[in-house]
Write a protein that holds these residues in place. Structure first.
Motif, PDB file in Angstrom:
ATOM      1  N   LEU A   1       1.494  -3.480  -0.734  1.00 40.51           N
ATOM      2  CA  LEU A   1       1.259  -2.037  -0.624  1.00 40.51           C
ATOM      3  C   LEU A   1       2.093  -1.433   0.507  1.00 40.51           C
ATOM      4  O   LEU A   1       2.565  -0.299   0.399  1.00 40.51           O
ATOM      5  CB  LEU A   1      -0.224  -1.763  -0.385  1.00 40.51           C
ATOM      6  CG  LEU A   1      -1.150  -2.063  -1.570  1.00 40.51           C
ATOM      7  CD1 LEU A   1      -2.614  -1.858  -1.172  1.00 40.51           C
ATOM      8  CD2 LEU A   1      -0.814  -1.173  -2.758  1.00 40.51           C
TER       9      LEU A   1
ATOM     10  N   ALA B   1       5.580  -1.009  -0.910  1.00 42.89           N
ATOM     11  CA  ALA B   1       5.604   0.166  -1.782  1.00 42.89           C
ATOM     12  C   ALA B   1       5.544   1.454  -0.967  1.00 42.89           C
ATOM     13  O   ALA B   1       6.227   2.441  -1.281  1.00 42.89           O
ATOM     14  CB  ALA B   1       4.440   0.109  -2.771  1.00 42.89           C
TER      15      ALA B   1
ATOM     16  N   SER C   1       8.355   4.384  -0.917  1.00 49.96           N
ATOM     17  CA  SER C   1       7.946   5.740  -1.288  1.00 49.96           C
ATOM     18  C   SER C   1       8.159   6.711  -0.132  1.00 49.96           C
ATOM     19  O   SER C   1       8.532   7.871  -0.351  1.00 49.96           O
ATOM     20  CB  SER C   1       6.478   5.745  -1.715  1.00 49.96           C
ATOM     21  OG  SER C   1       5.629   5.385  -0.629  1.00 49.96           O
TER      22      SER C   1
END
Length: 247
Positions: free
Chosen positions: A173, A176, A180
């Motif tokens: 996470l 990611a 992002s």
């Protein structure tokens, strides 16, 4: 009680395997950055600023958030083993104190990591790239802003590692989130980046930029760091309040 929790978390870090991650991950990042800097002199200037763009390109965008995920998962590893969670919920210590102690330990570890990153940046610039002079003073400000921008990520990743027993999930996470954050800040600009916690550290470090992306927006940046950190602490407090012993 909070001080005792902080001492316990500090003892947990002494001699732990987490220091291997601390030393190796920024080293890999700086090696990539320096090789990229020296190999692209046709497009880059031979300056400390351009070396900084290449170091932060890899470190802030791809390495930092997953590394914080590793730190956070390690700090919660003992509590997730066996029935240790029941001991936390039944101990005469507020669970939020434990979360706050871990957050302080993780923030300290991140600050040390920032210092290690700067030392590597300095060594690569002087001994490998052989840049003239010394890094501009502005880079110290960017490092400090990077620490501030990391605090929301610290609180968020620590909350994820608390709620998710898997060691790998918070790390993935974090990866990611870092990618992002790069996309949101690059496409939406500074204003959009302030509304995504993973963008704050990258903007604070002035990642992959020679000009200051926060020029004129520094007070708003500091406010965003504070607000996001408070939001994730509040979310952790609510989760702990609803959490009970495991059957």
């Amino acid at each position: 009680m909070l001080l005792r929790c902080i001492r316990a978390e500090n003892r947990k870090l002494r001699g732990s395997a987490i220091w291997l991650v601390f030393f190796v991950v920024p080293l890999i990042s700086c090696l990539y950055g320096t090789v990229n800097f020296l190999g692209n002199q046709g497009m880059l200037s031979f300056t400390w600023y351009d070396l900084w763009t290449q170091h932060t390109l890899f470190y802030a965008l791809f390495f930092f958030a997953p590394m914080v995920g590793v730190y956070a998962a390690y700090l919660w590893r003992l509590e997730h083993l066996g029935r240790n969670w029941n001991l936390i919920m039944s101990a005469p210590v507020r669970p939020l104190y434990l979360f706050a102690a871990k957050a302080l330990a993780l923030a300290k570890l991140v600050a040390f990591t920032q210092g290690w990153v700067f030392l590597l940046f300095l060594l690569c610039g002087k001994l490998w790239a052989r840049l003239p002079g010394w890094p501009p003073a502005q880079i110290f400000l960017w490092l400090l802003r990077g620490v501030a921008g990391s605090l929301p990520i610290v609180a968020l990743e620590l909350g994820l590692a608390m709620a998710i027993r898997s060691f790998a999930v918070p790390v993935l996470l974090g990866l990611a989130g870092g990618v992002s954050g790069m996309l949101i800040a690059s496409k939406g600009g500074t204003r959009a980046g302030l509304f995504w916690p993973y963008s704050l550290m990258q903007m604070g470090m002035n990642s992959n930029k020679a000009e200051d992306v926060l020029a004129g927006s520094t007070p708003v940046f500091w406010a965003a760091c504070l607000v996001w950190t408070a939001v994730f602490f509040a979310a952790a407090a609510l989760w702990l309040r609803a959490r009970d012993v495991e059957a």
